[in-house]
Design an enzyme around this catalytic site. Sequence first.
Site, PDB file in Angstrom:
ATOM      1  N   LYS A  22       0.777  -1.190   0.114  1.00 28.03           N
ATOM      2  CA  LYS A  22       0.109   0.047  -0.069  1.00 28.03           C
ATOM      3  C   LYS A  22       0.830   1.229   0.042  1.00 28.03           C
ATOM      4  O   LYS A  22       0.711   2.213  -0.639  1.00 28.03           O
ATOM      5  CB  LYS A  22      -0.946  -0.051   1.215  1.00 28.03           C
ATOM      6  CG  LYS A  22      -1.944   1.310   1.301  1.00 28.03           C
ATOM      7  CD  LYS A  22      -2.327   1.621   2.724  1.00 28.03           C
ATOM      8  CE  LYS A  22      -1.362   2.207   3.497  1.00 28.03           C
ATOM      9  NZ  LYS A  22      -1.851   2.741   4.831  1.00 28.03           N
ATOM     10  N   ASN A  23       1.721   1.352   0.702  1.00 27.79           N
ATOM     11  CA  ASN A  23       2.718   2.498   0.871  1.00 27.79           C
ATOM     12  C   ASN A  23       3.590   2.945  -0.250  1.00 27.79           C
ATOM     13  O   ASN A  23       4.116   3.896  -0.461  1.00 27.79           O
ATOM     14  CB  ASN A  23       3.545   2.240   2.268  1.00 27.79           C
ATOM     15  CG  ASN A  23       2.904   2.258   3.251  1.00 27.79           C
ATOM     16  OD1 ASN A  23       1.718   2.902   3.428  1.00 27.79           O
ATOM     17  ND2 ASN A  23       3.414   2.039   4.537  1.00 27.79           N
ATOM     18  N   CYS A 125      -4.622   8.017  10.167  1.00 30.68           N
ATOM     19  CA  CYS A 125      -4.563   7.599  11.598  1.00 30.68           C
ATOM     20  C   CYS A 125      -4.099   8.685  12.541  1.00 30.68           C
ATOM     21  O   CYS A 125      -3.232   9.331  12.152  1.00 30.68           O
ATOM     22  CB  CYS A 125      -3.587   6.166  11.712  1.00 30.68           C
ATOM     23  SG  CYS A 125      -4.012   4.665  10.916  1.00 30.68           S
ATOM     24  N   ARG A 130       2.446  14.327  12.895  1.00 28.50           N
ATOM     25  CA  ARG A 130       2.909  14.219  11.382  1.00 28.50           C
ATOM     26  C   ARG A 130       2.771  15.400  10.553  1.00 28.50           C
ATOM     27  O   ARG A 130       1.968  15.493   9.429  1.00 28.50           O
ATOM     28  CB  ARG A 130       2.084  12.998  10.990  1.00 28.50           C
ATOM     29  CG  ARG A 130       2.424  11.719  11.603  1.00 28.50           C
ATOM     30  CD  ARG A 130       1.985  10.278  10.934  1.00 28.50           C
ATOM     31  NE  ARG A 130       0.547  10.196  10.655  1.00 28.50           N
ATOM     32  CZ  ARG A 130       0.278   9.345   9.859  1.00 28.50           C
ATOM     33  NH1 ARG A 130       0.913   8.324   9.323  1.00 28.50           N
ATOM     34  NH2 ARG A 130      -1.197   9.108   9.755  1.00 28.50           N
ATOM     35  N   ASP A 315       5.983   0.908  11.776  1.00 27.02           N
ATOM     36  CA  ASP A 315       4.837   0.288  11.374  1.00 27.02           C
ATOM     37  C   ASP A 315       4.702  -1.023  11.643  1.00 27.02           C
ATOM     38  O   ASP A 315       3.954  -1.888  11.601  1.00 27.02           O
ATOM     39  CB  ASP A 315       4.622   0.272   9.874  1.00 27.02           C
ATOM     40  CG  ASP A 315       4.096   1.619   9.350  1.00 27.02           C
ATOM     41  OD1 ASP A 315       3.659   2.397  10.160  1.00 27.02           O
ATOM     42  OD2 ASP A 315       4.040   1.927   7.987  1.00 27.02           O
ATOM     43  N   ARG A 407      -8.048  -0.406   5.587  1.00 28.21           N
ATOM     44  CA  ARG A 407      -6.805   0.472   5.028  1.00 28.21           C
ATOM     45  C   ARG A 407      -5.811   0.223   4.671  1.00 28.21           C
ATOM     46  O   ARG A 407      -5.194   0.444   3.917  1.00 28.21           O
ATOM     47  CB  ARG A 407      -6.848   1.771   5.981  1.00 28.21           C
ATOM     48  CG  ARG A 407      -8.166   2.761   6.298  1.00 28.21           C
ATOM     49  CD  ARG A 407      -7.830   3.834   7.013  1.00 28.21           C
ATOM     50  NE  ARG A 407      -6.445   4.498   6.619  1.00 28.21           N
ATOM     51  CZ  ARG A 407      -5.342   4.821   7.086  1.00 28.21           C
ATOM     52  NH1 ARG A 407      -5.151   4.383   8.334  1.00 28.21           N
ATOM     53  NH2 ARG A 407      -4.434   5.412   6.416  1.00 28.21           N
TER      54      ARG A 407
END
Length: 436
Positions: A22-23, A125, A130, A315, A407
């Site tokens: 995904k990233n 999230c 961030r 993560d 997600r």
Amino acid sequence: MDRIRITGGVPLEGDIPISGAKNAALPLMTASLLTDGPLQLSNLPHLMDISTLVNLLTSLGVDITMEGDADDDGHTGRVLTLTCGDLSGTTAPYDLVRKMRASILVLGPLLARAGTARVSLPGGCAIGTRPVDLHLAGLAELGAEIELTDGYIEARAPRGLKGSVIRFPRVSVGATENLLMAASLAEGETVLENAAREPEVGDLANCLTAMGAEIDGIGTDRLVVTGVPRLAGTRYRVMPDRVETGTFAVAAAITGGDLTLRHADADGVSAVAEVMARAGVAVKQKAEGLRVRRNGAGISAVDVTTQPYPGFPTDMQAQVMALMAFSDGAAMITETIFENRFMHVPELARMGADITVSGSSAMVRGVSELKGAPVMATDLRASVSLVLAGLAATGDTLVNRVYHLDRGYERLVQKLAACGARIERISDRGESVRDG
């Protein structure tokens, strides 16, 4: 709202296919804004974040078609063709951006191609502030005029972007990706110093190179980009998801199982594999992927500190904390990336975990067993840590608010169930629902 029910105590055995990252997929999709040619991406995971970005890109004028559900090698994964012949707008609205922080990645491409962009401040999230300051400061170095107005980033480059030397004061994956895309069409040479080295950044750089960008230093913390007048379309395969790989590796270890993670590559998870090895878990590269199994009867306690790549990834912090909850000693887990990423601790404590948080560190004292309990998911990685704990706990665990999992994990319940896990996704009415 759906929930996941797990009856723990079953060692997992079998094969799990690792989905596209995904990233990596999200910045690759935004790269379609840089060209009027078709960008075909294969091995895309079917996730909520991907769907959210599809909606955002469509609103900007990108024509998106699905070409099938299999990659060239037969690996299941969606194939999308994204074509942005003409931009229909340059505003990324709040209603779409608030759902996913990665939406900020349209800012650089829009500014580079259209000379203007209006992007809502992002959501995602709730694991810390961030800030996007590095994105904005870098674009300003390239000549952009930037204002913050009514919750929106208003950026303009009426005379185009100009190459510059940008040194990031701290490592930021998103800022590196945004500036990398913007610099690809900027006039002259741009140097990105202290750039993020994550494999997902390298995946984006390799795709941009295939589109005609001139980028040196891929995989290092110094990227040199020589801007070109235009980029072309290309075909590109998204890399395997290294966080999903690490998560299922923990699933094998925490249940005392034996899993083969198909399509996984040891290079991308070396820091996780090192921690697993010290904990007593074997991670071996095979032709078909990674084989993960526990060496002995127990889990050894291992101290972990999150760091930018190639260090231990933030993560994976929550997942390893769940593993250390079953260790035969005490492990210190220190979070250096995000200031609010221990929200899973109270939920693990509900299951009997012995964890004490002090500032940015958590002392995890292993216990002989965790007991199933109703728990509440707070963010993507915290959610999956509770699933992992439930797989090894005695009795039933009910994980609430599992929309976070949608997600970032494709067909999580289905993949675990295929390897023996007693797990199901249920609706509010108590009905089993199909996963993915």
